[in-house]
Design an enzyme around this catalytic site. Structure first.
Site, PDB file in Angstrom:
ATOM      1  N   ASN A   1      87.250  38.502  -6.437  1.00  0.00           N
ATOM      2  CA  ASN A   1      87.390  37.620  -7.876  1.00  0.00           C
ATOM      3  C   ASN A   1      86.077  37.616  -8.405  1.00  0.00           C
ATOM      4  O   ASN A   1      85.065  37.184  -7.974  1.00  0.00           O
ATOM      5  CB  ASN A   1      87.844  36.199  -7.641  1.00  0.00           C
ATOM      6  CG  ASN A   1      88.023  35.106  -8.712  1.00  0.00           C
ATOM      7  OD1 ASN A   1      87.531  35.937  -9.800  1.00  0.00           O
ATOM      8  ND2 ASN A   1      88.366  34.073  -8.656  1.00  0.00           N
TER       9      ASN A   1
ATOM     10  N   ARG B   1      91.522  39.562  -8.233  1.00  0.00           N
ATOM     11  CA  ARG B   1      92.176  38.729  -9.227  1.00  0.00           C
ATOM     12  C   ARG B   1      91.704  39.262 -10.670  1.00  0.00           C
ATOM     13  O   ARG B   1      90.797  39.420 -11.100  1.00  0.00           O
ATOM     14  CB  ARG B   1      91.673  37.403  -8.897  1.00  0.00           C
ATOM     15  CG  ARG B   1      91.927  36.344 -10.165  1.00  0.00           C
ATOM     16  CD  ARG B   1      91.135  35.143 -10.010  1.00  0.00           C
ATOM     17  NE  ARG B   1      91.502  34.227 -11.048  1.00  0.00           N
ATOM     18  CZ  ARG B   1      90.612  33.710 -11.852  1.00  0.00           C
ATOM     19  NH1 ARG B   1      89.474  33.596 -11.828  1.00  0.00           N
ATOM     20  NH2 ARG B   1      91.343  32.874 -12.754  1.00  0.00           N
TER      21      ARG B   1
ATOM     22  N   HIS C   1      96.272  30.301 -14.499  1.00  0.00           N
ATOM     23  CA  HIS C   1      96.544  29.591 -13.297  1.00  0.00           C
ATOM     24  C   HIS C   1      97.842  29.808 -12.358  1.00  0.00           C
ATOM     25  O   HIS C   1      98.216  29.187 -11.533  1.00  0.00           O
ATOM     26  CB  HIS C   1      96.580  28.025 -13.353  1.00  0.00           C
ATOM     27  CG  HIS C   1      95.008  27.798 -13.417  1.00  0.00           C
ATOM     28  ND1 HIS C   1      95.279  26.248 -14.574  1.00  0.00           N
ATOM     29  CD2 HIS C   1      94.022  27.921 -13.205  1.00  0.00           C
ATOM     30  CE1 HIS C   1      93.748  25.926 -14.579  1.00  0.00           C
ATOM     31  NE2 HIS C   1      93.067  26.902 -13.947  1.00  0.00           N
TER      32      HIS C   1
ATOM     33  N   HIS D   1      97.631  21.479 -11.755  1.00  0.00           N
ATOM     34  CA  HIS D   1      96.613  22.141 -11.111  1.00  0.00           C
ATOM     35  C   HIS D   1      95.404  21.450 -12.063  1.00  0.00           C
ATOM     36  O   HIS D   1      95.231  21.720 -12.964  1.00  0.00           O
ATOM     37  CB  HIS D   1      96.665  23.525 -11.479  1.00  0.00           C
ATOM     38  CG  HIS D   1      95.275  24.307 -10.879  1.00  0.00           C
ATOM     39  ND1 HIS D   1      95.212  25.165 -10.064  1.00  0.00           N
ATOM     40  CD2 HIS D   1      94.091  24.378 -11.623  1.00  0.00           C
ATOM     41  CE1 HIS D   1      94.043  25.770  -9.737  1.00  0.00           C
ATOM     42  NE2 HIS D   1      93.433  25.052 -10.870  1.00  0.00           N
TER      43      HIS D   1
ATOM     44  N   GLY E   1      91.353  20.694 -12.140  1.00  0.00           N
ATOM     45  CA  GLY E   1      90.279  21.009 -11.671  1.00  0.00           C
ATOM     46  C   GLY E   1      89.313  20.773 -12.917  1.00  0.00           C
ATOM     47  O   GLY E   1      89.779  20.122 -13.601  1.00  0.00           O
ATOM     48  N   ASN E   2      88.497  21.754 -12.977  1.00  0.00           N
ATOM     49  CA  ASN E   2      87.485  21.974 -14.076  1.00  0.00           C
ATOM     50  C   ASN E   2      88.491  22.295 -15.208  1.00  0.00           C
ATOM     51  O   ASN E   2      88.399  21.985 -16.511  1.00  0.00           O
ATOM     52  CB  ASN E   2      86.445  22.956 -13.882  1.00  0.00           C
ATOM     53  CG  ASN E   2      85.084  22.251 -13.713  1.00  0.00           C
ATOM     54  OD1 ASN E   2      84.987  21.254 -14.579  1.00  0.00           O
ATOM     55  ND2 ASN E   2      84.417  22.561 -13.151  1.00  0.00           N
TER      56      ASN E   2
ATOM     57  N   ARG F   1      86.944  21.755 -21.925  1.00  0.00           N
ATOM     58  CA  ARG F   1      87.924  22.055 -23.067  1.00  0.00           C
ATOM     59  C   ARG F   1      88.835  20.812 -23.853  1.00  0.00           C
ATOM     60  O   ARG F   1      89.200  19.973 -22.886  1.00  0.00           O
ATOM     61  CB  ARG F   1      89.037  23.050 -22.629  1.00  0.00           C
ATOM     62  CG  ARG F   1      88.188  24.469 -21.851  1.00  0.00           C
ATOM     63  CD  ARG F   1      89.272  25.452 -21.660  1.00  0.00           C
ATOM     64  NE  ARG F   1      88.834  26.389 -20.936  1.00  0.00           N
ATOM     65  CZ  ARG F   1      89.010  26.879 -19.594  1.00  0.00           C
ATOM     66  NH1 ARG F   1      89.680  25.880 -18.921  1.00  0.00           N
ATOM     67  NH2 ARG F   1      88.588  27.920 -18.822  1.00  0.00           N
TER      68      ARG F   1
ATOM     69  N   ASN G   1      91.713  15.796  -4.346  1.00  0.00           N
ATOM     70  CA  ASN G   1      90.917  14.727  -3.909  1.00  0.00           C
ATOM     71  C   ASN G   1      90.674  13.664  -4.589  1.00  0.00           C
ATOM     72  O   ASN G   1      90.273  12.655  -3.898  1.00  0.00           O
ATOM     73  CB  ASN G   1      89.537  15.559  -4.010  1.00  0.00           C
ATOM     74  CG  ASN G   1      89.236  16.644  -3.051  1.00  0.00           C
ATOM     75  OD1 ASN G   1      89.236  16.717  -2.071  1.00  0.00           O
ATOM     76  ND2 ASN G   1      89.009  17.922  -3.784  1.00  0.00           N
TER      77      ASN G   1
ATOM     78  N   GLU H   1      94.571  30.639  -3.874  1.00  0.00           N
ATOM     79  CA  GLU H   1      94.693  31.617  -4.634  1.00  0.00           C
ATOM     80  C   GLU H   1      94.386  32.995  -3.915  1.00  0.00           C
ATOM     81  O   GLU H   1      95.328  33.916  -4.115  1.00  0.00           O
ATOM     82  CB  GLU H   1      93.781  31.656  -5.904  1.00  0.00           C
ATOM     83  CG  GLU H   1      94.536  30.550  -6.691  1.00  0.00           C
ATOM     84  CD  GLU H   1      93.662  29.955  -8.065  1.00  0.00           C
ATOM     85  OE1 GLU H   1      93.791  30.366  -9.132  1.00  0.00           O
ATOM     86  OE2 GLU H   1      92.890  29.204  -7.459  1.00  0.00           O
TER      87      GLU H   1
END
Ligand code: ADP
Length: 398
Positions: free
Chosen positions: A7, A91, A180, A208, A210-211, A241, A335, A384
């Protein structure tokens, strides 16, 4: 069969070597600061000391050369020679409309990847550089491209066409692509497995978080809608974002702040989301701590984040005519006990009921719905790399 998964980012590179017979990760590593001062490779192998190489790496070819060397290192390596690597899975962020599946890379695929640079100017170039570097170093090894966009190519027109003049779609390729995809595909199939049901009979909402964050509606095993769009900027409020907003805000910002459209977009990509709202951080843990300490903007950022996720769960239940299963994955989804609790609040009208005790879990596969919940709720750690390796194995085994 051993498969190397790569990746490649603009100045970093993540890799894993996976034994496909046992699905065991033999080793994984990260190369940082490629092409800049302080290049460093860190490789972690179960049962071995961490292996760190600090050495100048002027480009991705140099970095991949050192990765291969680390893999066969006498003391820290996990294979005897490069010949043991049966294939490399790369990826790739954007496959445009051409790729609904992973592919074996040949000249035609490389040309298509170049065509997609216009659509993903930040992400595809480093992916392409990584593939080329690998091909030079391992010319006889088959390589595959696994796209972030591919899983979403099943969306119906009504989901992916924007309400713009139609020619912008046909002439410029402006449409929702979604991202994603590898993660949404992986966790939805794992959820079906956990339920002991055929994915072709299920309505699943995958979150999904995450960041970068996105929610996908997976009906009968295929993606029928997702929150990210033409770029990853659409949809949820994320780490930095903005997600959805009125596009008129862009030209307003351009005029008021006397900036260019690109600068305005940079604000929406890098300075917005929970970072922009809270003024604290883009990291959810920092924001949670600030919120618990009484910081109102931090609390607002988390409220906005959860509200949007909840809203899309409802929207996608409507898109699919119901929902059987809800999945949380990625950094926050796997988490954050608090975020999952907050998101599921008020969704009992859809048959979504979280069990607070079962929800006290982090980073492992777990069912967290109550016994009364009509909808199964799962935490499923995304993987992934494993998905890329599996696709690669399927392709090269044919
Ligand atoms: P990406 O791959 O998009 O960079 P990740 O999926 O790794 O992101 O998610 C990173 C986010 O997960 C960070 O904002 C981090 O704060 C959050 N995260 C990780 N662990 C926890 C936790 N225990 N509680 C809340 N948030 C967490």
């Amino acid at each position: 069969m051993k498969i190397l998964v790569i990746n490649c980012g603009s100045s970093s590179l993540k890799y894993q070597l996976i034994n496909m017979e046992t699905e065991e990760v033999l080793t994984k590593g990260l190369v940082e600061r490629i092409g800049i001062d302080g290049s460093i490779l860190t490789q972690k192998t179960p049962g071995k000391d961490k292996y760190v190489v600090e050495q100048a790496m002027e480009d991705h070819k140099a970095a991949i050369g050192l990765v291969l060397k680390a893999l066969i290192d006498e003391n820290f390596g996990v294979i005897k020679s490069m010949d043991e690597i049966s294939a490399v899975g790369h990826r790739v962020v954007h496959g445009g409309e051409k790729y609904a599946q992973s592919v074996l890379i040949d000249d035609e695929v490389m040309a298509s990847l170049e065509d997609c640079v216009k659509l993903a100017p930040l992400h595809n170039p480093p992916n392409i550089i990584g593939i080329k570097a690998c091909m030079e170093l391992m010319p006889a090894t088959p390589m595959t491209a696994v796209f972030d966009t591919a899983f979403h190519q099943t969306m119906p027109e009504e989901a992916y066409i924007y309400a713009l003049p139609y020619e912008y779609y046909t002439e410029y390729g402006i449409r929702k692509y979604g991202f994603h995809g590898t993660s949404h595909k992986y966790v939805s199939s794992k959820a079906a497995e956990a339920m002991g049901r055929d994915i072709r009979d299920l309505k699943i909402v995958t979150c999904h978080l995450g960041n970068g964050s996105s929610v996908t509606a997976v009906k009968d095993g295929i993606s029928i809608d997702t929150t990210m769009g033409f770029t990853p900027l659409e949809g949820l409020a994320m780490g930095t974002r903005s997600g959805n907003l009125d596009p008129a805000i862009v030209s307003f910002l351009v005029k008021e702040l006397k900036i260019t459209a690109d600068e305005a977009l940079n604000i929406l990509n890098k300075k917005s989301g929970v970072l922009g709202i809270s003024g604290v951080s883009s990291d959810f843990r920092d924001i949670q701590i600030a919120s618990e300490g009484g910081n109102k903007r931090a609390k607002l950022a988390l409220d906005i984040f959860c509200y949007r996720v909840r809203k899309y769960i409802g929207a996608y239940a409507a898109s699919m005519g119901g929902v059987d299963c809800l999945v949380f994955t990625a950094g926050v989804g796997e988490n954050s006990i608090e975020m999952r609790e907050e998101i599921c609040k008020g969704l009992s009208f859809l048959g979504i009921e979280l069990d607070s005790e079962r929800n006290h879990t982090r980073g492992e596969i777990a069912e967290i719905s109550s016994d009364n919940s009509k909808v199964k709720i799962y935490v499923i750690p995304t993987d992934e790399e494993m998905m890329i390796a599996k696709d690669t194995k399927d392709i090269v085994s044919k």
